[in-house]
Design a protein around this motif. Structure first.
Motif, PDB file in Angstrom:
ATOM      1  N   LYS A 109      -8.953   8.275   0.876  1.00 31.16           N
ATOM      2  CA  LYS A 109      -8.402   7.094   0.216  1.00 31.16           C
ATOM      3  C   LYS A 109      -9.068   6.795  -1.128  1.00 31.16           C
ATOM      4  N   PHE A 154     -11.307   8.953   5.977  1.00 32.67           N
ATOM      5  CA  PHE A 154     -10.637   7.819   5.344  1.00 32.67           C
ATOM      6  C   PHE A 154     -11.247   7.516   3.980  1.00 32.67           C
ATOM      7  N   SER A 209      -5.975  13.992  -0.585  1.00 33.89           N
ATOM      8  CA  SER A 209      -5.907  12.740   0.153  1.00 33.89           C
ATOM      9  C   SER A 209      -5.224  12.940   1.500  1.00 33.89           C
ATOM     10  N   LEU A 223      -5.507  -0.229  -1.163  1.00 35.18           N
ATOM     11  CA  LEU A 223      -6.487   0.831  -0.943  1.00 35.18           C
ATOM     12  C   LEU A 223      -7.911   0.309  -1.089  1.00 35.18           C
ATOM     13  N   ARG A 282      -4.066   0.227   6.266  1.00 29.12           N
ATOM     14  CA  ARG A 282      -4.728  -0.940   5.713  1.00 29.12           C
ATOM     15  C   ARG A 282      -4.622  -2.137   6.640  1.00 29.12           C
ATOM     16  N   SER A 295       0.819  -1.209   0.000  1.00 28.53           N
ATOM     17  CA  SER A 295       0.000   0.000   0.000  1.00 28.53           C
ATOM     18  C   SER A 295       0.854   1.259   0.000  1.00 28.53           C
ATOM     19  N   SER A 355      -6.835   8.751  -3.161  1.00 28.67           N
ATOM     20  CA  SER A 355      -5.581   8.012  -3.324  1.00 28.67           C
ATOM     21  C   SER A 355      -5.725   6.886  -4.334  1.00 28.67           C
ATOM     22  N   VAL A 409      -6.718  11.997   5.292  1.00 28.24           N
ATOM     23  CA  VAL A 409      -6.053  10.978   6.099  1.00 28.24           C
ATOM     24  C   VAL A 409      -5.447  11.577   7.369  1.00 28.24           C
TER      25      VAL A 409
END
Length: 423
Positions: A99, A95, A346, A288, A204, A23, A102, A350
């Motif tokens: 993500k 998140f 992102s 992800l 993750r 990741s 991302s 996060v």
């Protein structure tokens, strides 16, 4: 009411570490150094160290919380348990939106290295669909594919670093350039916020807490091991890029590692690095998608996302509806997104997520405490500072999306109150 079906515990420490590495590798090595160099020049080395410190604080908080709450959802779950439903929701929303950005960025990075410009968006979408299909057929398939991807990427990085240092332009004297502080501390802090994007893969591991064997032991160990390995890898690559291209060269390049290799005599290694970048992006995207599916599952169980998404496949024991929904949203973002703009956005989401994680860990009782409270306080401060120093456009978009999330939850709570449903 029937209890939600549990996920299957099939992952050991090695698999969890591998998923974390997969990741993080794709996000950091091939994407984040360019905007970080534009913000801080050679000072990105200090920014990298600061991002690593904040990431370590967040990792220890996540490990401590995951040991106490070994279920899917990560900080969404921890925030609900320690601080209340609103804190959990803010973390989960951060998140999911962060993500998702991302994931779109990783899919677009893969396509940028794999195909010509006109084909990049459809190929990026195809990659998302393929990897969702892999996840759909069970978490052990995810871990097995990630092991292969991580092995290939590490070999490619070894070739890239060796090829870069083999060129005539490489030299340690070029690493600091005009000075580590030439762009000032604000630029360094901004680079740290952007580079934090590269460290977030260890989340993750925590979000898959319901699928890890012996989670109280495995999750803390896997998080710390994966993060420690990635810090070393990033440091080696950062010094290599600055030594070969200089800070201005890194800032100007969309593919800095490939350009560093191209400056040396090992020209055969350039396509190898390009293939490695594509594979690394796939590895990051795979992790992800898995994390997004599990967090969406946890939020759906609490009705913070549609309860339809809370289903677990009876055979494969994965949150299949959540993962299909994630794929649809990622593909929609790919259709309209800009790759570089996604990094700051992102990071915003996060960092808010980990701010809640650190605050949650601060409230844990002594019996659940594995690390000093000072680390959690430093994590809170670090997340807040890095959020505040991100590019203004990223802050504006992030704040707007969080405002939308708050309105969505308020509307749902209002509907529940009118219908007599407990929130």
């Amino acid at each position: 009411m029937t209890a939600p079906a549990p996920l299957a515990r099939r992952l050991g420490t090695f698999d969890a570490v591998t998923i974390g590495l997969g990741s993080m590798l794709g996000a950091g090595i091939f994407v984040a150094f360019t905007p970080a160099a534009a913000a801080a020049g050679a000072g990105l080395l200090i920014g990298l160290a600061l991002a690593a410190v904040v990431a370590f604080c967040n990792a220890t908080s996540s490990a401590q919380l995951a040991a106490a709450y070994p279920s899917s959802g990560g900080t969404y779950l921890y925030g609900r348990e320690r601080l209340g439903p609103w804190a959990g929701y803010v973390a989960g929303w951060g998140f999911v939106v962060g993500k998702t950005a991302s994931a779109a960025a990783m899919a677009m990075t893969f396509a940028a290295y794999a195909v010509p410009a006109g084909w990049q968006r459809p190929v990026a979408m195809a990659a998302v669909i393929f990897l969702v299909a892999v996840n759909y057929h069970g978490v052990t398939k995810t871990a097995a594919l990630t092991r292969t991807l991580v092995t290939v990427v590490l070999l490619v990085l070894a070739v890239a670093v060796a090829a870069s240092w083999g060129g005539r332009g490489a030299g340690l004297g070029a690493v600091t350039g005009s000075g580590l502080l030439a762009h000032g501390w604000y630029g360094i802090l901004q680079s740290a916020g952007l580079l934090f994007f590269a460290f977030a893969g260890y989340a993750r591991i925590a979000t898959m807490g319901e699928e890890v064997r012996d989670p109280r032991r495995t999750i803390p160990r896997a998080i710390v091991v994966a993060l420690s390995l990635i810090v070393v890898i990033y440091a080696v690559v950062a010094v290599t890029l600055l030594a070969v291209l200089g800070a201005d060269g890194v800032a100007a390049s969309a593919t800095p590692l490939a350009d560093a290799v191209a400056s040396g005599p090992w020209l055969w290694a350039v396509p190898v690095v390009q293939v490695g970048a594509a594979i690394a992006a796939l590895g990051a995207l795979l992790g992800l998608i898995a994390g997004l599916g599990r967090t969406s599952l946890a939020m759906a169980r609490e009705r913070d996302l549609p309860s339809y998404l809370a289903a677990v496949h009876p055979r494969y024991r994965v949150p299949h509806r959540a993962e299909v929904a994630v794929a649809v949203v990622i593909c929609a973002v790919i259709a309209v997104a800009d790759l570089r703009g996604m990094i700051g956005f992102s990071s915003f989401g996060v960092l808010v997520y980990y701010l809640v994680a650190n605050l949650s860990a601060l409230t844990q009782p002594p019996a659940d405490r594995r690390y000093p409270r000072a680390l959690q306080l430093l994590g809170v401060l670090g997340c807040a500072v890095l959020v505040a120093t991100l590019p203004g456009e990223s802050i504006a978009w992030g704040a707007a999306v969080f405002a939308v999330g708050i309105v969505v939850r308020l509307a749902r709570l209002g509907r529940d109150a009118r219908s007599g449903v407990a929130g």
